[in-house]
Each structure stands twice: as C-alpha cells, then as structure tokens.
Design an enzyme around this catalytic site. Structure first.
Site, PDB file in Angstrom:
ATOM      1  N   ALA A  64       0.985  -1.181  -0.050  1.00  0.00           N
ATOM      2  CA  ALA A  64      -0.097   0.221  -0.048  1.00  0.00           C
ATOM      3  C   ALA A  64       1.059   1.325   0.007  1.00  0.00           C
ATOM      4  O   ALA A  64       2.193   1.146   0.492  1.00  0.00           O
ATOM      5  CB  ALA A  64      -0.763   0.012   1.174  1.00  0.00           C
ATOM      6  N   GLY A 110       0.428  -5.198   0.942  1.00  0.00           N
ATOM      7  CA  GLY A 110      -0.695  -5.128   0.323  1.00  0.00           C
ATOM      8  C   GLY A 110      -0.535  -5.614  -1.218  1.00  0.00           C
ATOM      9  O   GLY A 110      -1.542  -6.175  -2.005  1.00  0.00           O
ATOM     10  N   GLU A 113      -0.881  -9.441  -0.640  1.00  0.00           N
ATOM     11  CA  GLU A 113      -2.228  -9.660  -0.443  1.00  0.00           C
ATOM     12  C   GLU A 113      -3.082  -9.715  -1.840  1.00  0.00           C
ATOM     13  O   GLU A 113      -3.902 -10.280  -2.025  1.00  0.00           O
ATOM     14  CB  GLU A 113      -2.660  -8.740   0.620  1.00  0.00           C
ATOM     15  CG  GLU A 113      -2.241  -8.771   1.914  1.00  0.00           C
ATOM     16  CD  GLU A 113      -2.315  -7.765   2.955  1.00  0.00           C
ATOM     17  OE1 GLU A 113      -2.360  -6.605   2.786  1.00  0.00           O
ATOM     18  OE2 GLU A 113      -3.312  -8.300   3.728  1.00  0.00           O
ATOM     19  N   GLU A 133       4.304  -5.448   7.376  1.00  0.00           N
ATOM     20  CA  GLU A 133       3.544  -4.646   7.988  1.00  0.00           C
ATOM     21  C   GLU A 133       3.846  -4.425   9.637  1.00  0.00           C
ATOM     22  O   GLU A 133       3.749  -3.361   9.985  1.00  0.00           O
ATOM     23  CB  GLU A 133       2.174  -5.090   7.956  1.00  0.00           C
ATOM     24  CG  GLU A 133       1.208  -4.910   6.644  1.00  0.00           C
ATOM     25  CD  GLU A 133       1.457  -5.773   5.576  1.00  0.00           C
ATOM     26  OE1 GLU A 133       2.313  -6.738   5.835  1.00  0.00           O
ATOM     27  OE2 GLU A 133       0.646  -5.722   4.503  1.00  0.00           O
TER      28      GLU A 133
HETATM   29  N1  DAK Z   1       4.616   3.358  -0.887  1.00  0.00           N
HETATM   30  C1  DAK Z   1       5.121   4.478  -1.188  1.00  0.00           C
HETATM   31  N2  DAK Z   1       6.098   4.526  -1.925  1.00  0.00           N
HETATM   32  C2  DAK Z   1       6.961   3.199  -2.091  1.00  0.00           C
HETATM   33  C3  DAK Z   1       6.633   2.091  -1.461  1.00  0.00           C
HETATM   34  C4  DAK Z   1       5.372   1.965  -0.827  1.00  0.00           C
HETATM   35  N3  DAK Z   1       4.847   0.961  -0.435  1.00  0.00           N
HETATM   36  N4  DAK Z   1       7.425   1.295  -1.934  1.00  0.00           N
HETATM   37  C5  DAK Z   1       8.582   2.205  -2.447  1.00  0.00           C
HETATM   38  N5  DAK Z   1       7.996   3.263  -2.598  1.00  0.00           N
HETATM   39  C6  DAK Z   1       8.814   4.389  -3.234  1.00  0.00           C
HETATM   40  C7  DAK Z   1      10.125   4.730  -2.486  1.00  0.00           C
HETATM   41  O1  DAK Z   1       9.791   5.703  -1.543  1.00  0.00           O
HETATM   42  C8  DAK Z   1      10.878   5.403  -3.679  1.00  0.00           C
HETATM   43  O2  DAK Z   1      10.312   6.742  -3.713  1.00  0.00           O
HETATM   44  P1  DAK Z   1      11.517   7.895  -3.964  1.00  0.00           P
HETATM   45  O3  DAK Z   1      12.143   8.051  -2.494  1.00  0.00           O
HETATM   46  O4  DAK Z   1      12.338   7.705  -4.976  1.00  0.00           O
HETATM   47  O5  DAK Z   1      10.430   9.071  -3.965  1.00  0.00           O
HETATM   48  C9  DAK Z   1      10.602   4.537  -4.809  1.00  0.00           C
HETATM   49  O6  DAK Z   1       9.346   3.914  -4.498  1.00  0.00           O
HETATM   50  C10 DAK Z   1      11.688   3.381  -5.306  1.00  0.00           C
HETATM   51  O7  DAK Z   1      11.806   2.615  -3.867  1.00  0.00           O
HETATM   52  P2  DAK Z   1      13.264   2.606  -3.164  1.00  0.00           P
HETATM   53  O8  DAK Z   1      14.141   3.514  -3.402  1.00  0.00           O
HETATM   54  O9  DAK Z   1      13.021   2.346  -1.433  1.00  0.00           O
HETATM   55  O10 DAK Z   1      13.849   1.254  -3.805  1.00  0.00           O
HETATM   56  P3  DAK Z   1      14.720   0.151  -3.186  1.00  0.00           P
HETATM   57  O11 DAK Z   1      15.121  -0.712  -4.544  1.00  0.00           O
HETATM   58  O12 DAK Z   1      15.858   0.616  -2.391  1.00  0.00           O
HETATM   59  O13 DAK Z   1      13.985  -0.679  -2.235  1.00  0.00           O
HETATM   60  C11 DAK Z   1      11.944  -1.956  -1.658  1.00  0.00           C
HETATM   61  C12 DAK Z   1      12.754  -1.316  -2.801  1.00  0.00           C
HETATM   62  C13 DAK Z   1      10.539  -2.659  -2.236  1.00  0.00           C
HETATM   63  C14 DAK Z   1      12.497  -2.923  -0.814  1.00  0.00           C
HETATM   64  C15 DAK Z   1      11.481  -0.682  -0.708  1.00  0.00           C
HETATM   65  O14 DAK Z   1      11.001   0.095  -1.487  1.00  0.00           O
HETATM   66  C16 DAK Z   1      10.552  -0.954   0.410  1.00  0.00           C
HETATM   67  O15 DAK Z   1      10.904  -1.524   1.526  1.00  0.00           O
HETATM   68  N6  DAK Z   1       9.219  -0.545  -0.038  1.00  0.00           N
HETATM   69  C17 DAK Z   1       8.404  -0.247   1.274  1.00  0.00           C
HETATM   70  C18 DAK Z   1       8.032  -1.653   1.480  1.00  0.00           C
HETATM   71  C19 DAK Z   1       6.754  -2.003   2.195  1.00  0.00           C
HETATM   72  O16 DAK Z   1       6.966  -1.833   3.503  1.00  0.00           O
HETATM   73  N7  DAK Z   1       5.389  -2.435   1.988  1.00  0.00           N
HETATM   74  C20 DAK Z   1       4.417  -2.717   2.686  1.00  0.00           C
HETATM   75  C21 DAK Z   1       3.579  -1.717   2.983  1.00  0.00           C
HETATM   76  S1  DAK Z   1       2.450  -1.963   4.195  1.00  0.00           S
HETATM   77  C22 DAK Z   1      -4.928  -1.510   4.225  1.00  0.00           C
HETATM   78  C23 DAK Z   1      -4.734  -2.698   4.354  1.00  0.00           C
HETATM   79  C24 DAK Z   1      -3.424  -3.110   3.897  1.00  0.00           C
HETATM   80  C25 DAK Z   1      -2.318  -2.263   3.821  1.00  0.00           C
HETATM   81  C26 DAK Z   1      -2.624  -0.968   3.810  1.00  0.00           C
HETATM   82  C27 DAK Z   1      -4.097  -0.419   4.063  1.00  0.00           C
HETATM   83  N8  DAK Z   1      -6.393  -0.994   4.823  1.00  0.00           N
HETATM   84  C28 DAK Z   1      -6.944  -2.152   5.002  1.00  0.00           C
HETATM   85  C29 DAK Z   1      -6.557   0.502   4.801  1.00  0.00           C
HETATM   86  C30 DAK Z   1      -1.268  -2.761   3.344  1.00  0.00           C
HETATM   87  C31 DAK Z   1      -0.138  -2.394   4.135  1.00  0.00           C
HETATM   88  C32 DAK Z   1       1.109  -2.374   3.457  1.00  0.00           C
HETATM   89  O17 DAK Z   1       1.312  -2.782   2.199  1.00  0.00           O
END
Ligand code: DAK
Length: 248
Positions: A64, A110, A113, A133
């Site tokens: 997400a 997400g 998921e 998460e």
């Molecule tokens: N959201 C927003 N931006 C993201 C992102 C994300 N999930 N993942 C990556 N980006 C952005 C980064 O901020 C970066 O943007 P800039 O800094 O260049 O502006 C760009 O994409 C490239 O990412 P990185 O520079 O970080 O690239 P790397 O190769 O160094 O790393 C990575 C890749 C995938 C390992 C890293 O980006 C990362 O750890 N990303 C976050 C992964 C993460 O934690 N995802 C899970 C999020 S929690 C809901 C239900 C479910 C959810 C939400 C709401 N409701 C019921 C309301 C789910 C929650 C989740 O998914």
C-alpha cells in the site's frame, strides 16, 4: 486509466498496475481504477482469463502507498480497509473467471495480499514476497492474515506475518505461494491461461464458486477492526516515520 494498462489478446486480458515511480504501490486511485477494470471485464464474453502484473521489472506491487498513511485517522483506515477489501480484494477472490497473478519482482504487504486474492500465482526468478506490515507497526489488512495461512498453513504463514521478513521466489514456490517460477512472470502466467481457455467457462465459474464457498468472512472482519486500531498506536507512527525518512 491513469494507473492501469489493459490489453486483450485471444481471450486473455493482461492488466498492468502502473505507478512505476512508487514501485506500483497501491493508492486509492489505483484501487478505484482496478475495481473499474474488473467490473468491465466481468461481462465481456471475449475475456476468459485475467492476468494481473506490475509495470517494470522491479516490482509487482511494493505494498500500500505508505506516503498516504500519515493523513489517515483510525476511522479513515477502517473505512479504507472495508472499501478496498470489498471493491478489489474480495471482488478478485470471488471473481467468476480465473485470475492469475504474474509476480514480476517485489510483492510486499498489500501487493502480496493482492496476489493472494488471485486464484493462481506464478513468479519471475527475481520475485520477492513478504508481509512487512509489522515493521510499520501494522498487521496485514487486505486479507493476508486469512488467505496466507489458508494457502501455506499456519506455521509458515505466521513466520512471514510475525517477522515481516521476505522470501525469495524459490522458497515461495516450495511453500506453495507460487505455482511456478520462470524467467518471465507474464509468460509463465500465459502458459496456464492458454490451458484454462480450452475448458468450459460455465464449469470453471461453478468450480470457482464451489471452492470459495467455505470462505470465512468473520476472520476478515476481525482483520479490518484490528488494522484500524493499529493506526492509533505509537508503534505505527514510529514505523511509518522511519520508512518516510529512510531510517531502519
Ligand atoms: N509506498 C509508497 N512509496 C513506495 C513504496 C510504498 N509501499 N515502496 C516504495 N516506494 C517508493 C520509495 O519511497 C521510492 O520513492 P522515492 O524515494 O524515489 O520518491 C521509490 O518507490 C523506489 O523505492 P526505493 O528507493 O525504496 O527502492 P529500493 O530498491 O531501495 O527498495 C523496496 C525497494 C521495495 C525494498 C523498498 O522500496 C521498500 O521497502 N518499500 C516498502 C515496502 C513495504 O513496507 N511495503 C508494505 C507496506 S504496508 C490497508 C490494508 C493493507 C495495507 C494498507 C491499508 N487498509 C486495510 C486500509 C497494506 C499495508 C502495506 O502494504
């Protein structure tokens, strides 16, 4: 549509989620576009199988959109969970035509998921799957606490959910998250799609409905409630702030 590319070829619809600068992270606009595409394709008889993938070679969906999180209240988060689940994740789960996720890189949070809601998953060798998460002070909120244990068993699912550590494609195949892994996820998905379109759609629809008839709605309601509650915790503020400011 701004966030989605669609092509239809010989009964197979390829839906590409396209926000490459954010590694195709799910924001509310992308989810709304996806809902609309799914709705449109449902009644198109020339479309027999759907393949869902992400733009580029790096990511399927990196989760997400974390950058949207700080502006959400507990009520917003609960509402977003319910709407996302109903309009996209449950719609995919209960879709009357087969949907294959072609996991072409990161499928996190997400994003994983979303792949789990699909009926079949295949991946490329660089696929990385995880539910990070807990590193943000959250729990999976789009069905991960329900669908992952159902798919791979409680022990392996809890290892992924409670550590937040990702796994590679080889392990994901071994554990049964990915049905197969190849050089190119879309080609891998097309191999299955071409086998699927040889069979009767009415029989496939009935089989999908039958397989999904045991689905536990109570578990999903619990997940939505607890996801919303986590938005009020200091852990959540700390975890999201760390991501946004590029700290561990
Ligand atoms: N959201 C927003 N931006 C993201 C992102 C994300 N999930 N993942 C990556 N980006 C952005 C980064 O901020 C970066 O943007 P800039 O800094 O260049 O502006 C760009 O994409 C490239 O990412 P990185 O520079 O970080 O690239 P790397 O190769 O160094 O790393 C990575 C890749 C995938 C390992 C890293 O980006 C990362 O750890 N990303 C976050 C992964 C993460 O934690 N995802 C899970 C999020 S929690 C809901 C239900 C479910 C959810 C939400 C709401 N409701 C019921 C309301 C789910 C929650 C989740 O998914």
């Amino acid at each position: 549509m701004e966030n989605i590319k669609l092509s239809i070829n010989e009964g197979i619809a390829l839906i590409t989620l396209s926000r490459p600068k954010a590694l195709n992270a799910l924001n509310k606009f992308l989810l709304e576009d996806l809902h609309q595409v799914l709705k449109d394709l449902e009644s198109q008889e020339n479309v027999r199988v759907l393949i869902l993938t992400g733009e580029g070679e790096k990511a399927f969906v990196a989760g997400a959109d974390i950058k949207e999180f700080p502006s959400l209240s507990k009520e917003d988060a609960t509402e977003m969970a319910a709407v996302g689940q109903e309009r996209v994740f449950d719609k995919i789960h209960h879709y009357p035509k087969p949907i294959i996720a072609a996991v072409n890189g990161y499928a996190l949070g997400g994003g994983l998921e979303l792949a789990l809601a699909c009926h079949i998953r295949v991946g490329s060798q660089n696929a990385v799957l995880g539910l990070p998460e807990v590193t943000l002070g959250l729990l999976p909120g789009y069905g991960g606490t329900q669908r992952l244990p159902m798919l791979i068993g409680r022990g392996r699912a809890l290892e992924m959910i409670l550590t937040g550590d990702p796994i590679d494609a080889e392990k994901a195949e071994h554990w049964g998250i990915l049905n197969s892994v190849g050089d190119n996820a879309i080609e891998e998905a097309e191999k299955i799609a071409k086998r699927l379109i040889k069979r009767y759609p009415s029989a496939q629809k009935a089989a999908l409905q039958s397989v999904h008839s045991y689905y536990n709605e109570q578990g999903l309601k619990e997940e939505i409630k607890r996801f919303g509650q986590q938005f009020q915790t200091p852990d959540f503020n700390h975890g999201v702030d760390a991501f946004l400011n590029k700290r561990k």
